[in-house]
Design a protein around this motif. Structure first.
Motif, PDB file in Angstrom:
ATOM      1  N   MET A   1       0.663  -0.912  -0.118  1.00  0.00           N
ATOM      2  CA  MET A   1      -0.141   0.171  -0.195  1.00  0.00           C
ATOM      3  C   MET A   1       1.062   1.330   0.298  1.00  0.00           C
ATOM      4  SD  MET A   1      -2.747  -1.550   0.228  1.00  0.00           S
ATOM      5  CE  MET A   1      -4.393  -0.138   1.062  1.00  0.00           C
ATOM      6  N   THR A   2       0.694   1.971  -0.913  1.00  0.00           N
ATOM      7  CA  THR A   2       1.144   3.824  -0.896  1.00  0.00           C
ATOM      8  C   THR A   2       0.498   4.267   0.449  1.00  0.00           C
ATOM      9  OG1 THR A   2      -0.232   4.478  -2.693  1.00  0.00           O
ATOM     10  CG2 THR A   2       1.376   3.315  -3.827  1.00  0.00           C
ATOM     11  N   ASN A   3       1.762   5.109   1.082  1.00  0.00           N
ATOM     12  CA  ASN A   3       1.018   6.560   1.274  1.00  0.00           C
ATOM     13  C   ASN A   3       1.526   7.497   1.320  1.00  0.00           C
ATOM     14  OD1 ASN A   3      -0.644   7.154   3.754  1.00  0.00           O
ATOM     15  ND2 ASN A   3       1.345   7.245   5.531  1.00  0.00           N
ATOM     16  N   LYS A   4       1.138   7.310   0.180  1.00  0.00           N
ATOM     17  CA  LYS A   4       1.902   9.014  -1.171  1.00  0.00           C
ATOM     18  C   LYS A   4       0.721   9.483  -1.803  1.00  0.00           C
ATOM     19  CE  LYS A   4       4.754   6.762  -3.898  1.00  0.00           C
ATOM     20  NZ  LYS A   4       4.173   5.621  -3.872  1.00  0.00           N
ATOM     21  N   PRO A   5       0.828  10.971  -2.201  1.00  0.00           N
ATOM     22  CA  PRO A   5      -0.503  11.138  -2.979  1.00  0.00           C
ATOM     23  C   PRO A   5      -0.367  10.067  -4.484  1.00  0.00           C
ATOM     24  CG  PRO A   5       0.670  12.838  -2.287  1.00  0.00           C
ATOM     25  CD  PRO A   5       1.288  11.851  -1.818  1.00  0.00           C
ATOM     26  N   ALA A  90      -4.765  11.358  -2.256  1.00  0.00           N
ATOM     27  CA  ALA A  90      -3.797  10.225  -1.725  1.00  0.00           C
ATOM     28  C   ALA A  90      -4.316   8.930  -1.973  1.00  0.00           C
ATOM     29  CB  ALA A  90      -4.749  10.688   0.034  1.00  0.00           C
ATOM     30  N   MET A  91      -4.845   8.265  -2.708  1.00  0.00           N
ATOM     31  CA  MET A  91      -4.505   7.116  -3.396  1.00  0.00           C
ATOM     32  C   MET A  91      -4.449   6.488  -3.690  1.00  0.00           C
ATOM     33  SD  MET A  91      -7.471   5.436  -0.319  1.00  0.00           S
ATOM     34  CE  MET A  91      -8.782   6.597  -1.507  1.00  0.00           C
ATOM     35  N   LEU A 306     -26.823   7.081  -7.955  1.00  0.00           N
ATOM     36  CA  LEU A 306     -26.537   7.576  -6.293  1.00  0.00           C
ATOM     37  C   LEU A 306     -25.804   6.177  -5.965  1.00  0.00           C
ATOM     38  CD1 LEU A 306     -27.436   8.126  -3.894  1.00  0.00           C
ATOM     39  CD2 LEU A 306     -29.710   6.934  -3.686  1.00  0.00           C
ATOM     40  N   GLY A 307     -26.151   4.573  -6.359  1.00  0.00           N
ATOM     41  CA  GLY A 307     -25.018   3.769  -5.932  1.00  0.00           C
ATOM     42  C   GLY A 307     -23.198   4.506  -6.331  1.00  0.00           C
ATOM     43  N   ALA A 308     -23.213   5.212  -7.204  1.00  0.00           N
ATOM     44  CA  ALA A 308     -21.727   5.657  -7.926  1.00  0.00           C
ATOM     45  C   ALA A 308     -21.761   6.737  -6.435  1.00  0.00           C
ATOM     46  CB  ALA A 308     -22.401   6.102  -9.020  1.00  0.00           C
ATOM     47  N   SER A 309     -22.451   7.390  -6.611  1.00  0.00           N
ATOM     48  CA  SER A 309     -21.919   8.371  -5.491  1.00  0.00           C
ATOM     49  C   SER A 309     -21.792   7.942  -3.959  1.00  0.00           C
ATOM     50  CB  SER A 309     -23.223   9.998  -5.484  1.00  0.00           C
ATOM     51  OG  SER A 309     -23.856  10.221  -6.633  1.00  0.00           O
ATOM     52  N   ILE A 310     -22.275   6.918  -3.789  1.00  0.00           N
ATOM     53  CA  ILE A 310     -22.319   6.226  -2.508  1.00  0.00           C
ATOM     54  C   ILE A 310     -20.920   5.728  -1.949  1.00  0.00           C
ATOM     55  CG2 ILE A 310     -23.149   4.037  -1.019  1.00  0.00           C
ATOM     56  CD1 ILE A 310     -26.221   5.110  -1.838  1.00  0.00           C
ATOM     57  N   MET A 311     -20.550   5.205  -3.465  1.00  0.00           N
ATOM     58  CA  MET A 311     -19.032   4.155  -3.776  1.00  0.00           C
ATOM     59  C   MET A 311     -18.319   5.723  -3.936  1.00  0.00           C
ATOM     60  SD  MET A 311     -20.284   1.481  -6.714  1.00  0.00           S
ATOM     61  CE  MET A 311     -17.714   0.896  -7.067  1.00  0.00           C
ATOM     62  N   PHE A 312     -18.442   6.793  -4.109  1.00  0.00           N
ATOM     63  CA  PHE A 312     -17.462   7.327  -4.399  1.00  0.00           C
ATOM     64  C   PHE A 312     -16.930   7.594  -2.866  1.00  0.00           C
ATOM     65  CE2 PHE A 312     -16.598  12.696  -4.004  1.00  0.00           C
ATOM     66  CZ  PHE A 312     -15.079  12.257  -4.589  1.00  0.00           C
ATOM     67  N   GLU A 313     -18.400   7.824  -1.396  1.00  0.00           N
ATOM     68  CA  GLU A 313     -18.146   8.344  -0.157  1.00  0.00           C
ATOM     69  C   GLU A 313     -17.461   7.160   0.048  1.00  0.00           C
ATOM     70  OE1 GLU A 313     -19.065  11.168   0.964  1.00  0.00           O
ATOM     71  OE2 GLU A 313     -20.390  11.686  -0.562  1.00  0.00           O
ATOM     72  N   LEU A 314     -18.148   6.025  -0.117  1.00  0.00           N
ATOM     73  CA  LEU A 314     -17.580   5.227   0.004  1.00  0.00           C
ATOM     74  C   LEU A 314     -15.390   5.280   0.717  1.00  0.00           C
ATOM     75  CD1 LEU A 314     -19.137   2.012   0.180  1.00  0.00           C
ATOM     76  CD2 LEU A 314     -19.001   3.097   2.200  1.00  0.00           C
ATOM     77  N   LEU A 315     -15.409   5.451  -0.694  1.00  0.00           N
ATOM     78  CA  LEU A 315     -13.915   5.737  -0.966  1.00  0.00           C
ATOM     79  C   LEU A 315     -12.621   7.007  -0.536  1.00  0.00           C
ATOM     80  CD1 LEU A 315     -13.363   6.308  -4.951  1.00  0.00           C
ATOM     81  CD2 LEU A 315     -12.702   4.513  -3.449  1.00  0.00           C
ATOM     82  N   CYS A 316     -13.812   7.878   0.258  1.00  0.00           N
ATOM     83  CA  CYS A 316     -13.275   8.957   0.791  1.00  0.00           C
ATOM     84  C   CYS A 316     -13.297   8.919   2.010  1.00  0.00           C
ATOM     85  CB  CYS A 316     -14.110  10.772   0.792  1.00  0.00           C
ATOM     86  SG  CYS A 316     -14.151  11.336  -0.883  1.00  0.00           S
ATOM     87  N   VAL A 317     -14.222   7.539   2.734  1.00  0.00           N
ATOM     88  CA  VAL A 317     -13.851   7.776   4.226  1.00  0.00           C
ATOM     89  C   VAL A 317     -12.920   6.510   4.717  1.00  0.00           C
ATOM     90  CG1 VAL A 317     -16.220   7.913   5.118  1.00  0.00           C
ATOM     91  CG2 VAL A 317     -15.755   5.851   4.546  1.00  0.00           C
ATOM     92  N   MET A 318     -13.261   4.836   3.194  1.00  0.00           N
ATOM     93  CA  MET A 318     -11.840   4.158   3.159  1.00  0.00           C
ATOM     94  C   MET A 318     -10.217   5.314   3.024  1.00  0.00           C
ATOM     95  SD  MET A 318     -13.177   1.839   0.716  1.00  0.00           S
ATOM     96  CE  MET A 318     -12.032   0.025   0.965  1.00  0.00           C
ATOM     97  N   PHE A 319     -10.899   6.795   2.476  1.00  0.00           N
ATOM     98  CA  PHE A 319      -9.737   7.250   1.982  1.00  0.00           C
ATOM     99  C   PHE A 319      -8.485   7.695   3.379  1.00  0.00           C
ATOM    100  CE2 PHE A 319      -9.009  12.896   2.192  1.00  0.00           C
ATOM    101  CZ  PHE A 319      -7.499  12.643   2.130  1.00  0.00           C
ATOM    102  N   ARG A 320      -9.668   8.184   4.423  1.00  0.00           N
ATOM    103  CA  ARG A 320      -9.296   8.339   5.513  1.00  0.00           C
ATOM    104  C   ARG A 320      -8.230   6.995   5.399  1.00  0.00           C
ATOM    105  NH1 ARG A 320      -9.492  12.739   9.784  1.00  0.00           N
ATOM    106  NH2 ARG A 320      -9.598  11.939  11.588  1.00  0.00           N
ATOM    107  N   GLN A 321      -8.531   5.921   6.392  1.00  0.00           N
ATOM    108  CA  GLN A 321      -7.469   5.101   6.712  1.00  0.00           C
ATOM    109  C   GLN A 321      -6.049   5.187   5.886  1.00  0.00           C
ATOM    110  OE1 GLN A 321      -9.473   3.729   8.726  1.00  0.00           O
ATOM    111  NE2 GLN A 321     -10.923   4.839   7.999  1.00  0.00           N
ATOM    112  N   GLU A 322      -5.320   5.804   5.032  1.00  0.00           N
ATOM    113  CA  GLU A 322      -4.792   5.894   4.270  1.00  0.00           C
ATOM    114  C   GLU A 322      -3.209   7.048   4.791  1.00  0.00           C
ATOM    115  OE1 GLU A 322      -3.111   3.524   2.397  1.00  0.00           O
ATOM    116  OE2 GLU A 322      -4.278   3.137   2.020  1.00  0.00           O
ATOM    117  N   GLN A 323      -4.420   7.538   6.039  1.00  0.00           N
ATOM    118  CA  GLN A 323      -2.761   9.323   6.395  1.00  0.00           C
ATOM    119  C   GLN A 323      -2.396   8.772   7.520  1.00  0.00           C
ATOM    120  OE1 GLN A 323      -3.437  11.552   4.615  1.00  0.00           O
ATOM    121  NE2 GLN A 323      -4.947   9.911   3.671  1.00  0.00           N
TER     122      GLN A 323
END
Length: 323
Positions: A1-5, A90-91, A306-323
């Motif tokens: 896993m990367t931890n850089k842009p 970020a990912m 709506l489904g694709a938008s939910i997937m993007f929101e999921l990416l955004c909270v998974m993005f938090r885990q990379e910090q």
């Protein structure tokens, strides 16, 4: 896993460079990187299509979900308008293509999917799946679960905890989480099911949930307590250990998401549908899915968007885990 842009290879195509109605559609206009691609080792999160609905018991169609999700996801832009997050910077995210099911054989399809996701896990990639019916989640859990069973946050109008259908059919979209608990893929004490509602055959699924310690939050309680309070409890249940998120689009009221095979009235609106995901920000998410989008019941594509938008929101909270 990367931890850089992420590097420029993984940057989604911008609507300023190519109109959103042009080009080959991938999830969120990300590069297509299959499992044999030379850059596969650089991928952090892989978006995957699971075009299969062999577990459907009534209205079919989710096998066509990934194509419509990809098409509508071309509307997703780089920045979350509410949180300001820019996950693609970020990912390294990529569209890994579709897992290839066998539309004539349920067991073979489950084995094919498990093998595909095992390769994804081995590559160190966290999967984000667009389904497909909810039985697709079972082989994903089989591939991702290790010695320590996973926790799960499950958004749905149904528990999918039934033992069997039609005198012994064990694998349908109404049974995946019963199998997952029996196979010790999930720790039932770290599973929360949110939004459950609708008419029922009997109490079998709820009785099983009670017997193993699964927390079921029916829609009446969800509306009475509100998103923040319910999701605070959900975070407490799963804790800080590995957790999977499974999101059935029929969690959302059919007024906002009619394109699904088993709709149930009285659900959340589209804003609440993304609100609940934003409340998962500190959860240790090791994979997620958005299932049961059925294009034949909503050719406008609104449900898929709506489904694709939910997937993007999921990416955004998974993005938090990379910090």
């Amino acid at each position: 896993m990367t931890n850089k842009p992420s590097d420029s290879f993984f940057t989604p195509v911008s609507g300023f460079d190519l109109p959103r109605f042009a080009g080959v559609p991938t999830f969120m206009r990300l590069p297509h990187v299959d499992l044999d691609h030379p850059r596969i080792g650089d991928v952090d999160i892989g978006l995957i299509g699971a075009p299969w609905d062999g577990g459907t018991t009534n209205r079919p169609g989710p096998r066509h979900g990934p194509r419509q999700l990809r098409d509508m996801s071309t509307m997703i832009r780089a920045q979350n308008g509410a949180t300001g997050k820019r996950p693609f910077e970020a990912m390294n995210c990529a569209d890994l293509g579709d897992v290839a099911p066998n539309p004539a054989d349920i067991i073979d399809s489950l084995e094919r999917m498990q093998a595909f996701y095992a390769r994804v896990k081995k590559a160190g990639i966290r999967p984000m799946t667009g389904g497909g019916d909810h039985l697709c989640t079972l082989p994903i859990l089989r591939a991702l679960s290790g010695d320590d069973p996973l926790g799960m946050v499950h958004f749905d109008s149904h528990t999918d905890l039934f033992h069997s259908y039609f005198d012994g059919t064990m694998y349908t979209h109404g049974t995946p989480f019963r199998r997952a608990v029996e196979e010790e893929l999930l720790d039932p004490r770290r599973v929360v099911m949110i939004g459950i509602r609708g008419t029922a055959y009997d109490n079998e699924d709820r009785d099983f949930a009670d017997s193993v310690g699964i927390r079921v939050i029916p829609i009446e309680e969800f509306h009475a307590r509100g998103v923040e309070e319910v999701m605070a409890e959900a975070r407490d249940i799963v804790g800080d250990r590995d957790t999977y998120v499974s999101y059935d689009i029929d969690f959302v009221d059919p007024a906002f998401a009619p394109g699904t095979g088993t709709p149930e009235v009285g659900g959340p609106n589209s804003y609440q549908a993304i609100q609940v995901v934003r409340e998962l920000e500190v959860v240790n998410i090791i994979g997620a899915d958005l299932v049961e989008v059925s294009p034949p019941f909503d050719p406008t594509g609104a449900t898929a968007y709506l489904g694709a938008s939910i997937m993007f929101e999921l990416l955004c909270v998974m993005f938090r885990q990379e910090q």
